[in-house]
Design a protein around this motif. Structure first.
Motif, short mmCIF file in Angstrom:
data_model
loop_
_atom_site.label_atom_id
_atom_site.label_comp_id
_atom_site.label_asym_id
_atom_site.label_seq_id
_atom_site.Cartn_x
_atom_site.Cartn_y
_atom_site.Cartn_z
N THR A 11 0.85 -1.18 0.00
CA THR A 11 0.00 0.00 0.00
C THR A 11 0.88 1.23 0.00
OG1 THR A 11 -1.75 -1.15 1.19
CG2 THR A 11 -1.79 1.25 1.28
N THR A 12 0.52 2.19 -0.82
CA THR A 12 1.26 3.43 -0.95
C THR A 12 0.36 4.62 -0.64
OG1 THR A 12 2.54 4.80 -2.48
CG2 THR A 12 0.74 3.55 -3.43
N GLY A 13 0.96 5.72 -0.30
CA GLY A 13 0.22 6.96 -0.12
C GLY A 13 0.10 7.73 -1.42
N ASP A 14 0.85 7.32 -2.46
CA ASP A 14 0.85 8.04 -3.74
C ASP A 14 1.20 7.04 -4.84
OD1 ASP A 14 1.53 9.56 -6.02
OD2 ASP A 14 2.31 11.20 -4.80
N LEU A 15 0.17 6.54 -5.52
CA LEU A 15 0.36 5.51 -6.53
C LEU A 15 1.26 5.99 -7.67
CD1 LEU A 15 -0.30 2.62 -7.42
CD2 LEU A 15 -2.34 3.53 -8.56
N ASP A 16 1.08 7.23 -8.11
CA ASP A 16 1.90 7.73 -9.21
C ASP A 16 3.38 7.77 -8.83
OD1 ASP A 16 -0.33 8.05 -10.89
OD2 ASP A 16 -0.77 10.00 -9.98
N ARG A 17 3.68 8.17 -7.61
CA ARG A 17 5.06 8.20 -7.13
C ARG A 17 5.63 6.78 -7.07
NH1 ARG A 17 5.22 9.87 -1.24
NH2 ARG A 17 4.61 7.70 -1.09
N PHE A 72 -1.41 -0.74 -4.08
CA PHE A 72 -2.70 -0.11 -3.78
C PHE A 72 -2.49 1.28 -3.22
CE2 PHE A 72 -4.01 -4.51 -3.68
CZ PHE A 72 -5.34 -4.48 -4.09
N GLU A 73 -3.37 2.19 -3.60
CA GLU A 73 -3.46 3.50 -2.95
C GLU A 73 -4.90 3.65 -2.47
OE1 GLU A 73 -3.26 8.30 -3.83
OE2 GLU A 73 -3.00 6.91 -5.48
N TYR A 74 -5.07 3.77 -1.15
CA TYR A 74 -6.39 3.98 -0.56
C TYR A 74 -6.59 5.46 -0.32
CZ TYR A 74 -7.02 -0.99 0.20
OH TYR A 74 -7.18 -2.32 0.01
N GLN A 75 -7.70 6.00 -0.87
CA GLN A 75 -8.07 7.36 -0.55
C GLN A 75 -8.93 7.38 0.71
OE1 GLN A 75 -8.79 6.21 -3.94
NE2 GLN A 75 -6.80 6.93 -4.60
N VAL A 78 -7.52 6.79 4.58
CA VAL A 78 -6.17 7.22 4.20
C VAL A 78 -5.16 6.35 4.94
CG1 VAL A 78 -4.53 9.14 4.29
CG2 VAL A 78 -6.94 9.57 3.75
N SER A 79 -4.19 5.82 4.20
CA SER A 79 -3.16 5.02 4.85
C SER A 79 -2.11 5.93 5.49
CB SER A 79 -2.51 4.06 3.85
OG SER A 79 -1.83 4.77 2.85
N THR A 80 -1.45 5.42 6.50
CA THR A 80 -0.41 6.20 7.17
C THR A 80 0.93 5.51 6.99
OG1 THR A 80 -0.81 5.04 9.25
CG2 THR A 80 -2.02 7.10 8.90
N ARG A 81 1.98 6.28 7.18
CA ARG A 81 3.35 5.80 6.98
C ARG A 81 4.10 5.84 8.30
NH1 ARG A 81 7.65 8.10 2.57
NH2 ARG A 81 9.51 7.42 3.67
N SER A 82 4.95 4.85 8.51
CA SER A 82 5.79 4.81 9.70
C SER A 82 7.24 4.63 9.28
CB SER A 82 5.36 3.66 10.62
OG SER A 82 6.25 3.55 11.70
#
Length: 158
Positions: A11-17, A72-75, A78-82
């Protein structure tokens, strides 16, 4: 019967990136994409399967060599990053990609701004190095330097 691993999913916070990293830097190609909007029949269907009701997401299946990768990118939610996650924590630790020249891949990715833990290091029958993708997931680049090693990827027939 299990035939092998088909794909990990991340899972990503930015699919395009992420696509710029996995396709642009690592050479994966996009096979297919799909997604769903909250409040739709597809959202309800996906929610039952993945256990996240009323989600909104988009996803892409990528392919390189003998492996697929689903991103996956969930809008919603919203997913979080650690960034403080380490390789020693429980759960999936890293993605490892087979390379035919880790030194060249390391140089190319470093020139593009990817930061590595160390330069390529020889360890037994392999040469390897670790970096992180744009979402902080650990990525290992590995080259099997001993062609007689049991670790060489071989095509599976059948």
């Amino acid at each position: 019967m299990i035939r092998g691993i088909h794909h990990p999913g991340i899972t990503t916070g930015d699919l395009d990136r992420s696509l710029a990293f996995y396709c642009g830097f690592l050479g994966f190609r996009e096979v297919s994409g799909f997604g769903w909007e909250a409040g739709t029949e597809m959202s309800a269907f996906a929610g039952r399967i993945i256990g996240i009701p009323e989600s909104t997401a988009r996803s892409v299946l990528l392919h390189a060599g003998n492996a697929f990768l689903e991103v996956f990118e969930y809008q919603t939610p919203v997913s979080t990053r650690s960034d403080d996650r380490s390789l020693s924590q429980q759960g999936f630790a890293h993605l490892c990609f087979d390379s035919d020249d880790v030194i060249a891949d390391h140089a190319r990715l470093s020139a593009a701004g990817v930061t590595f833990n160390t330069p390529p290091t020889d360890v037994g029958p392999m040469r390897l190095c670790f970096c992180r993708d744009p979402d902080g997931n650990f990525v290992e680049l590995q080259q099997i330097t001993d062609p007689a090693s049991d670790m060489v990827l071989r095509s599976v027939q059948g």
